[in-house]
Design a protein around this motif. Structure first.
Motif, mmCIF file in Angstrom:
data_model
loop_
_atom_site.group_PDB
_atom_site.id
_atom_site.type_symbol
_atom_site.label_atom_id
_atom_site.label_comp_id
_atom_site.label_asym_id
_atom_site.label_seq_id
_atom_site.Cartn_x
_atom_site.Cartn_y
_atom_site.Cartn_z
ATOM 1 N N GLY A 101 1.039 6.140 4.812
ATOM 2 C CA GLY A 101 2.434 6.155 4.403
ATOM 3 C C GLY A 101 3.175 7.210 5.218
ATOM 4 O O GLY A 101 2.804 7.513 6.353
ATOM 5 N N VAL A 115 -1.095 2.150 5.861
ATOM 6 C CA VAL A 115 -1.742 2.724 4.681
ATOM 7 C C VAL A 115 -3.134 2.103 4.578
ATOM 8 O O VAL A 115 -3.405 1.065 5.205
ATOM 9 N N ASP A 144 0.895 1.603 -5.687
ATOM 10 C CA ASP A 144 1.299 2.820 -4.979
ATOM 11 C C ASP A 144 1.105 2.674 -3.466
ATOM 12 O O ASP A 144 1.935 3.136 -2.679
ATOM 13 N N GLU A 145 0.008 2.051 -3.056
ATOM 14 C CA GLU A 145 -0.217 1.845 -1.620
ATOM 15 C C GLU A 145 0.874 0.952 -1.032
ATOM 16 O O GLU A 145 1.382 1.204 0.066
ATOM 17 N N LYS A 148 4.060 2.985 -0.683
ATOM 18 C CA LYS A 148 4.003 3.889 0.476
ATOM 19 C C LYS A 148 4.295 3.118 1.767
ATOM 20 O O LYS A 148 5.035 3.591 2.633
ATOM 21 N N THR A 151 8.021 2.275 1.957
ATOM 22 C CA THR A 151 8.838 3.437 2.327
ATOM 23 C C THR A 151 8.754 3.700 3.832
ATOM 24 O O THR A 151 9.766 3.971 4.493
ATOM 25 N N SER A 152 7.557 3.617 4.389
ATOM 26 C CA SER A 152 7.403 3.831 5.839
ATOM 27 C C SER A 152 8.179 2.788 6.627
ATOM 28 O O SER A 152 8.861 3.111 7.608
#
Ligand SMILES: [Fe+2]
Ligand SMILES: [Fe+2]
Length: 280
Positions: A101, A115, A144-145, A148, A151-152
């Motif tokens: 991430g 990720v 969550d992965e 992340k 977001t990246s």
């Protein structure tokens, strides 16, 4: 500096499992042809077999001599010794950009977001966050992965975007494995960011007995570059897969920007691409 202007060649491989006896070619020869065949090396996790820092140091010494930028994600095996910060620092010291991430890595006009990913299964059969707390935590890890990764990708402004994962985002590239373990090999939740943001190509590992290529529901090509799968499928080719991406936007007559990707360039490998060579 890329060798062919406007074309960036990405060599990708995962599941090196350094430290596992009789798995793949000797580490000294694994990357020998990368610099002459590619402009970037992308590594898709399970780089070591137990996440032991000494395995990481051996890998780092081999990678330090590769001669092109290297970007990587870690895999579940790299987590086995619970020494991920130390392992990541060893690889970073060897010149590897380890993604988890956060900020993406940009090189030669291409943005790499990555990720590890996680398990949970695919489509309507995916595990849901219901019942016991441990089940909710398990599903939460995959969510969550995916967040992340999203977001990246949201921060990337490069014209071309590549995603690195260890676990698969689609069921298509795990086919060939025993059906009973599909749900441990990836998660559809990882596919959601690949639908929401423009991505040119996805690489992953983990499914050693899976299928070489598949597509997301949005049509993005997903390559399973697990070393064992590549070696079975292309026994005479170098132990990595090379994909070309064109940089430099091309405008169609209607004014739309055309995103173009040229795929595998190794003719021998291309001829064999339809042959799966899966042994489970
Ligand atoms: Fe693996
Ligand atoms: Fe794995």
């Amino acid at each position: 500096m890329v060798k062919t202007p406007g074309v960036v060649r990405i060599a990708a491989v995962g599941d090196i499992h350094l430290g596992r006896a009789a798995h793949g070619p000797p580490i000294q020869t694994l990357f020998a042809q990368v610099a002459e065949r590619a402009d970037v090396l992308a590594l898709c996790g399970d780089l070591t077999d137990r996440g032991d820092p000494e395995e990481g140091r051996q890998l780092g010494r081999a990678l330090a001599a590769v001669g092109v930028p290297i970007v990587a994600v870690l895999g579940n095996h790299d987590h086995e010794s619970s020494k991920v910060p130390e392992l990541s620092r060893i690889l970073s010291d060897a010149g590897v950009q380890v993604l988890d991430g956060g900020d993406a890595f940009e090189v030669h006009g291409i943005g790499f977001a990555g990720v590890k990913g996680f398990a949970g299964g695919f489509g309507r059969r995916a595990l849901g966050p219901w019942g016991e707390e441990c089940i909710k935590l398990f599903v939460r890890e995959a969510v969550d992965e995916a967040l992340k990764l999203e977001t990246s990708l949201s921060k990337l402004r490069t014209e071309r975007r590549v995603v690195l994962l260890h676990y698969s985002p689609i069921v298509g590239t795990v086919e060939g494995e025993p059906r009973e373990i599909y749900a441990y090999l990836g998660s559809s939740r990882l596919e959601e960011p690949l639908i929401r943001y423009p991505v040119d190509v996805v690489f992953h590992g983990h499914a050693h007995h899976g299928t070489l290529e598949g597509k997301t529901v949005g049509g993005v090509t997903v390559f399973n570059v697990s070393l064992a799968l590549l070696q079975r499928s292309f026994p005479d080719a170098p132990p990595f897969r090379v994909i070309e991406l064109r940089t430099g936007q091309e405008r169609r007559e209607d004014g739309q920007i055309e995103r173009r990707m040229d795929r595998q360039t190794d003719r021998r490998a291309e001829a064999q691409a339809g042959r799966r060579g899966v042994e489970s």
